[in-house]
Design an enzyme around this catalytic site. Structure first.
Site, short mmCIF file in Angstrom:
data_model
loop_
_atom_site.label_atom_id
_atom_site.label_comp_id
_atom_site.label_asym_id
_atom_site.label_seq_id
_atom_site.Cartn_x
_atom_site.Cartn_y
_atom_site.Cartn_z
N TYR A 158 22.08 13.38 16.49
CA TYR A 158 20.87 13.21 17.22
C TYR A 158 19.77 13.86 16.69
CZ TYR A 158 17.36 13.60 20.89
OH TYR A 158 15.97 13.37 21.37
N ARG A 183 19.23 31.67 38.86
CA ARG A 183 19.27 31.66 37.09
C ARG A 183 20.72 32.12 36.67
NH1 ARG A 183 17.99 35.75 34.40
NH2 ARG A 183 15.92 36.19 35.47
O1 P1T Z 1 17.86 14.80 25.70
P1 P1T Z 1 18.68 15.93 26.07
O2 P1T Z 1 19.37 16.00 27.14
O3 P1T Z 1 18.09 17.38 25.56
O4 P1T Z 1 19.92 15.95 25.12
C1 P1T Z 1 19.79 15.93 23.49
C2 P1T Z 1 21.05 14.97 22.89
C3 P1T Z 1 22.24 15.74 22.41
N1 P1T Z 1 23.05 14.91 22.02
C4 P1T Z 1 23.25 13.78 21.64
C5 P1T Z 1 24.24 12.90 20.92
C6 P1T Z 1 22.27 13.05 22.31
O5 P1T Z 1 22.08 11.75 22.07
C7 P1T Z 1 21.00 13.99 22.95
C8 P1T Z 1 19.85 12.90 23.22
N2 P1T Z 1 19.60 11.79 22.81
C9 P1T Z 1 18.48 10.74 22.95
C10 P1T Z 1 17.57 11.15 23.95
C11 P1T Z 1 18.64 9.51 22.32
O6 P1T Z 1 18.19 8.69 22.77
O7 P1T Z 1 19.53 9.33 21.41
#
Ligand code: P1T
Length: 382
Positions: free
Chosen positions: A100, A48
């Protein structure tokens, strides 16, 4: 000698392994490490806290972002969560109004409960940033290009505005859509870059991950503490997959962008398309800024068709090569309706997305096949 990003993507953080000479960084699938005596070890105690495969990935991402430090997380949201945990109750975050959906959800549904304040502005309009700042603002959080409207914010100008504050807030840029190949937020004045490595950095839709990069020793120490204390770390296999994806990031991004440019032109000229969004397209309001700040326009294209939400759904369900799915940045093309998929959590908020908007992640297939696929799906609507 400072090396080019194409070289760094393949080599940074990755020496042949000492014991065997293995050229690829091994997947160190071990949770713990033998100690010669109490506290006497080779730099790793428990996975970790640190793992050699993860260290290689962290060094690679730091090099690509021209940062001093990189940290890998279990997802993009875990990386975002760690950055927000640096704040204390009463602190304010000025965030972009087109981020997002999951980012908004974490801010609005979780961190608000812990006494953080959030407000949302269009960060591509500099006056909205200036007016939105408060005495308590500790972070300005933005995406450029934004998800899903691909708005562009002038990072150097925002950094300049923040530096003029009596107590400058940190500029945090989610660089997921641009990637370090297209854009270097830290060089333009940001303090922290955040990534969902699930997307272009991984590049093959086979891993979920996140990362943070920074120049600041102090921020790094705080985030490394949080990474270990909260424990949202990626496993070694996931780190290996992102490392492998990163090696081809520059070549992939060039093709993503050349394909997306053709698709954006095709859609812009299409009689059934009302509006398109692509940073380097002639119709984009911040095209000039995009062209100075980014190497190319990237692989994401959004558009609105005639006939609203119903027509949009028909198109998204009508393609054969473009797979109807959330996420982006893989070698294969994806299509989705943000309002009911990736951004469903912003419904009813000031961040609400047009239900007729379609988002494409343009992949690496032959562009003629992609164009044909969209053409036949567009034929299905009135
Ligand atoms: O899904 P994750 O790895 O936790 O990431 C989140 C995230 C953060 N920032 C941006 C700009 C993102 O587009 C995303 C995740 N986005 C999608 C899953 C999507 O389809 O837009």
């Amino acid at each position: 000698m400072s090396k080019h990003i194409e070289t760094l993507a393949i080599h940074a953080g990755q020496e042949p392994e000492e014991l065997t000479g293995a050229v690829m960084t091994p997947i160190f699938q071990s949770s713990t490490y033998a100690q010669e005596g109490v506290g006497i070890h080779k730099g790793y105690e428990y996975s970790r806290t640190g793992n050699p495969t993860r260290s290689a990935l962290e060094a690679n991402i730091a090099a690509l972002e021209s940062a001093q430090h990189g940290l890998a997380f279990a997802s993009g949201m875990a990386a975002t969560d760690a950055v927000l945990r640096m704040l204390s109750p009463g602190d304010h975050v000025l965030a972009g109004n087109d981020v997002y959906g999951g980012t908004f959800r974490l801010f609005d549904k979780e961190f608000k409960r812990y006494g953080l304040d959030f407000s949302y502005v269009d960060t591509s309009v500099l006056d909205q940033v200036r007016v939105g700042l408060r005495e308590t603002t500790k972070i300005v959080w933005l995406e450029t290009p934004t998800n899903p409207l691909l708005n562009i914010t002038d990072l150097a100008k925002v950094a300049e505005i923040l530096r003029a504050s009596p107590e400058p807030p940190l500029l945090v840029v989610d660089n997921t859509f641009a990637t370090p190949y297209l854009q270097s937020p830290l060089e333009l004045g940001a303090e922290i870059v955040v990534h969902s490595t699930t997307k272009y950095l991984g590049g093959h839709s086979d891993v979920v991950g996140g990362a943070v990069a920074t120049h600041s020793e102090e921020i790094f120490n705080r985030l490394a503490f949080l990474q270990n204390a909260a424990g949202a770390v990626p496993g070694p296999l996931d780190c290996f997959l992102v490392l492998r994806g990163l090696k081809t990031l520059p070549v992939r991004m060039d093709r993503h962008a050349s394909n997306a440019t053709v698709i954006a032109e095709f859609l812009a000229d299409h009689p059934k398309v009302e509006k398109i969004y692509y940073p380097f397209h002639a119709s984009h309001p911040q095209r000039e800024i995009a062209m100075t700040q980014m190497l190319n326009g990237g692989g994401m294209v959004s558009f609105v068709v005639n006939g609203g939400a119903q027509a949009a759904r028909m198109v998204a369900e009508g393609t054969k090569l473009f797979t109807l799915a959330e996420s982006l940045g893989g070698v294969e093309s994806l299509i989705e309706i943000p309002a009911v998929m990736t951004h469903a959590s912003v419904a009813g908020s000031p961040l609400e997305v047009d239900p007729g908007l379609i988002r494409l992640s343009v992949g690496l297939e032959h562009v003629d096949d992609l164009r044909e696929d969209l053409e036949s799906a567009l034929q299905m609507i009135e």
